[in-house]
Design a protein around this motif. Structure first.
Motif, PDB file in Angstrom:
ATOM      1  N   GLU A  40       1.006  -1.355   0.082  1.00  0.00           N
ATOM      2  CA  GLU A  40      -0.035   0.096  -0.021  1.00  0.00           C
ATOM      3  C   GLU A  40       0.667   1.573   0.302  1.00  0.00           C
ATOM      4  O   GLU A  40       0.386   2.347  -0.499  1.00  0.00           O
ATOM      5  N   GLU A  56      -8.911  -3.034   3.067  1.00  0.00           N
ATOM      6  CA  GLU A  56      -9.416  -4.130   3.186  1.00  0.00           C
ATOM      7  C   GLU A  56      -8.379  -5.317   3.717  1.00  0.00           C
ATOM      8  O   GLU A  56      -8.771  -6.049   4.464  1.00  0.00           O
ATOM      9  N   ARG A  57      -7.174  -4.892   4.039  1.00  0.00           N
ATOM     10  CA  ARG A  57      -6.148  -5.692   4.791  1.00  0.00           C
ATOM     11  C   ARG A  57      -6.561  -5.579   6.439  1.00  0.00           C
ATOM     12  O   ARG A  57      -6.290  -6.557   7.030  1.00  0.00           O
ATOM     13  N   ASP A  58      -6.895  -4.369   6.785  1.00  0.00           N
ATOM     14  CA  ASP A  58      -7.117  -3.898   8.010  1.00  0.00           C
ATOM     15  C   ASP A  58      -8.415  -4.796   8.628  1.00  0.00           C
ATOM     16  O   ASP A  58      -8.127  -5.143   9.536  1.00  0.00           O
ATOM     17  N   GLN A  59      -9.250  -4.989   7.693  1.00  0.00           N
ATOM     18  CA  GLN A  59     -10.518  -5.603   8.131  1.00  0.00           C
ATOM     19  C   GLN A  59     -10.429  -7.175   7.751  1.00  0.00           C
ATOM     20  O   GLN A  59     -11.540  -7.803   7.865  1.00  0.00           O
ATOM     21  N   ASP A  60      -9.340  -7.362   7.247  1.00  0.00           N
ATOM     22  CA  ASP A  60      -9.169  -9.053   6.799  1.00  0.00           C
ATOM     23  C   ASP A  60     -10.452  -9.629   5.769  1.00  0.00           C
ATOM     24  O   ASP A  60     -10.769 -10.327   6.201  1.00  0.00           O
ATOM     25  N   TRP A  63     -10.936  -9.684   0.008  1.00  0.00           N
ATOM     26  CA  TRP A  63     -10.117  -9.216  -0.929  1.00  0.00           C
ATOM     27  C   TRP A  63      -8.598  -9.532  -0.393  1.00  0.00           C
ATOM     28  O   TRP A  63      -7.653  -9.828  -1.323  1.00  0.00           O
ATOM     29  N   CYS A  64      -8.421  -9.927   0.564  1.00  0.00           N
ATOM     30  CA  CYS A  64      -6.973 -10.344   1.401  1.00  0.00           C
ATOM     31  C   CYS A  64      -6.076 -11.179   0.615  1.00  0.00           C
ATOM     32  O   CYS A  64      -4.923 -11.258   0.249  1.00  0.00           O
ATOM     33  N   GLU A  65      -6.844 -12.473   0.049  1.00  0.00           N
ATOM     34  CA  GLU A  65      -6.152 -13.383  -0.615  1.00  0.00           C
ATOM     35  C   GLU A  65      -5.635 -12.814  -2.020  1.00  0.00           C
ATOM     36  O   GLU A  65      -4.301 -12.839  -2.455  1.00  0.00           O
ATOM     37  N   ILE A  67      -4.996  -9.515  -2.553  1.00  0.00           N
ATOM     38  CA  ILE A  67      -4.175  -8.487  -2.296  1.00  0.00           C
ATOM     39  C   ILE A  67      -2.644  -9.119  -2.207  1.00  0.00           C
ATOM     40  O   ILE A  67      -1.839  -8.768  -2.439  1.00  0.00           O
ATOM     41  N   ASP A  68      -2.956 -10.338  -1.403  1.00  0.00           N
ATOM     42  CA  ASP A  68      -1.563 -10.935  -0.810  1.00  0.00           C
ATOM     43  C   ASP A  68      -0.844 -11.552  -2.119  1.00  0.00           C
ATOM     44  O   ASP A  68       0.466 -11.493  -2.216  1.00  0.00           O
ATOM     45  N   ASP A  71       0.909  -8.821  -4.116  1.00  0.00           N
ATOM     46  CA  ASP A  71       2.111  -8.139  -3.054  1.00  0.00           C
ATOM     47  C   ASP A  71       2.954  -9.216  -3.671  1.00  0.00           C
ATOM     48  O   ASP A  71       4.202  -8.841  -3.790  1.00  0.00           O
TER      49      ASP A  71
END
Length: 76
Positions: A40, A56-60, A63-65, A67-68, A71
């Motif tokens: 980010e 999205e990351r803060d809220q787990d 979309w996290c998968e 986003i990872d 990354d």
């Protein structure tokens, strides 16, 4: 929510980027992250894209998968 809707292609669309496979490949070839850089914090995001990634990351969120995955792809 169906996790298949939250794949890498749709993440690009959510970020306002072209989700065409060739466009994704082009984006990945033109951008990268330093080993100690957070996704980010990359200079190529606009403020709304950055806010989305953080939220999205803060809220787990769902979309996290994707986003990872993005990354990881930007580190190669």
């Amino acid at each position: 929510m169906d996790s298949q809707l939250n794949d890498l292609s749709n993440l690009f669309s959510q970020l306002g980027l072209d989700k065409n496979p060739d466009a994704i490949e082009h984006f990945l070839s033109k951008h990268s992250l330093k080993s100690d850089e957070k996704l980010e914090d990359a200079a190529f995001w606009n403020p709304s894209q950055k806010a989305f990634l953080i939220e999205e990351r803060d809220q787990d969120a769902d979309w996290c998968e994707a986003i990872d995955e993005l990354d990881t792809l930007l580190r190669h």
